[in-house]
Design a protein around this motif. Structure first.
Motif, PDB file in Angstrom:
ATOM      1  N   ASP A  66       0.529   3.713   1.698  1.00  0.00           N
ATOM      2  CA  ASP A  66       0.675   4.177   3.084  1.00  0.00           C
ATOM      3  C   ASP A  66       1.953   3.623   3.716  1.00  0.00           C
ATOM      4  O   ASP A  66       2.422   4.152   4.728  1.00  0.00           O
ATOM      5  N   GLU A  67       2.502   2.565   3.115  1.00  0.00           N
ATOM      6  CA  GLU A  67       3.706   1.937   3.651  1.00  0.00           C
ATOM      7  C   GLU A  67       4.986   2.590   3.126  1.00  0.00           C
ATOM      8  O   GLU A  67       6.086   2.203   3.539  1.00  0.00           O
ATOM      9  N   SER A  75       0.856  -1.187   0.000  1.00  0.00           N
ATOM     10  CA  SER A  75       0.000   0.000   0.000  1.00  0.00           C
ATOM     11  C   SER A  75       0.896   1.242   0.000  1.00  0.00           C
ATOM     12  O   SER A  75       2.005   1.214   0.547  1.00  0.00           O
TER      13      SER A  75
END
Length: 288
Positions: free
Chosen positions: A144-145, A142
């Motif tokens: 977000d990572e 993701s």
């Protein structure tokens, strides 16, 4: 006296026999002429000559789409000769030098970025498909990572570099300076970069192989397909309404040729739309 009479009779018989032979010969010749005319086979009609239309293209999906429409064009008298160029950079020069009649590999922003410098007098005839550029990674699942300072691979040609940076901007990862209107940008045009992303500019075909050394890369779908990556594995990709539709390009003045019009019609048919959707799924999107 008898001899004279006999001579007259004999002469008459010879004359009659000669006339009979002449009549028979004359009848035989006339009959022979009539029979010859009747039995002479009709001259076979020559098959209509096909128009050869030579198209230079990238391998995937361009050549595959073109080969799909070959039977349809053959029915219309066009022999479609699809020539795959390993070096796509030679497709525009080949068109300019009349080695091919058209090419199919590029989008309009790319053409606009090179035609002025190279002096190409080309025309675009139809849009066929979009290959949504996507973000691929072997390290994260993701966006977000993405860590601070993550290394991101991007294409090093002007139009696709701009394209990837705009996509990253749409995802909120960076912000570009205002006023970029020529489909060109580089990391130098980034004015906000909250995660301090590091950009590695590279030739597009090398990006799939570089994934193991990067945190992620933005890769064109045709390269994804050729490399064996799963297009569905992209963490995010462009929308279907991308301005980067792949187009048919010809020399200016050839856009009104009958064979080019038939090519365009075949490429934008319902059958081709279904072929693209069934074969490529999310990797290639019809642009018509």
């Amino acid at each position: 006296m008898k001899m004279k009479k006999s001579y007259v009779v004999t002469s008459a018989l010879i004359l009659l026999f000669t006339l009979a032979l002449t009549a028979c010969g004359s009848g035989s010749n006339n009959g022979g002429t009539k029979e010859s005319k009747a039995n002479t086979p009709a001259k076979a009609e020559e098959p209509a000559k096909k128009t050869v239309l030579k198209i230079g293209s990238a391998a995937v999906p361009h050549a595959e789409i073109l080969n799909f429409i070959k039977p349809k064009l053959a029915e219309e008298g066009i022999d479609l000769d699809v020539v795959v160029f390993d070096d796509e950079g030679q497709l525009n020069p080949a068109l300019k030098e009349k080695q091919i009649d058209a090419n199919f590999f590029q989008h309009v922003p790319y053409l606009d970025s090179v035609k002025g410098e190279q002096g190409y007098d080309f025309a675009v005839t139809t849009k066929v498909h979009v290959e949504p550029i996507g973000f691929y990674s072997e390290k994260i699942k993701s966006i977000d990572e993405l860590k601070d300072g993550a290394q991101i691979g991007i294409p090093n040609n002007p139009s696709n570099e701009y394209r990837t940076l705009v996509l990253l901007q749409q995802k909120g990862l960076i912000k570009l300076k205002d006023g970029l209107t020529t489909y060109e940008a580089t990391p130098k045009d980034i004015v906000e970069n909250p995660k301090n992303l590091k950009f590695v500019e590279a030739d597009v075909p090398t990006l799939p192989r570089a994934l193991k050394d990067l945190d992620g890369a933005l890769i064109n779908t045709n390269i994804v397909l050729e490399s064996g990556l799963d297009p569905a594995s992209a963490l995010f990709r462009e929308d279907a309404d991308s301005p980067y539709a792949n187009v048919i390009v010809v020399r200016s003045g050839d856009e009104n040729r009958d064979d080019i019009k038939k090519l365009d019609a075949a490429l934008t048919s319902p059958e081709v739309k279904k072929f693209i959707e069934d074969k490529y799924g999310v990797a290639v999107v019809p642009a018509f």
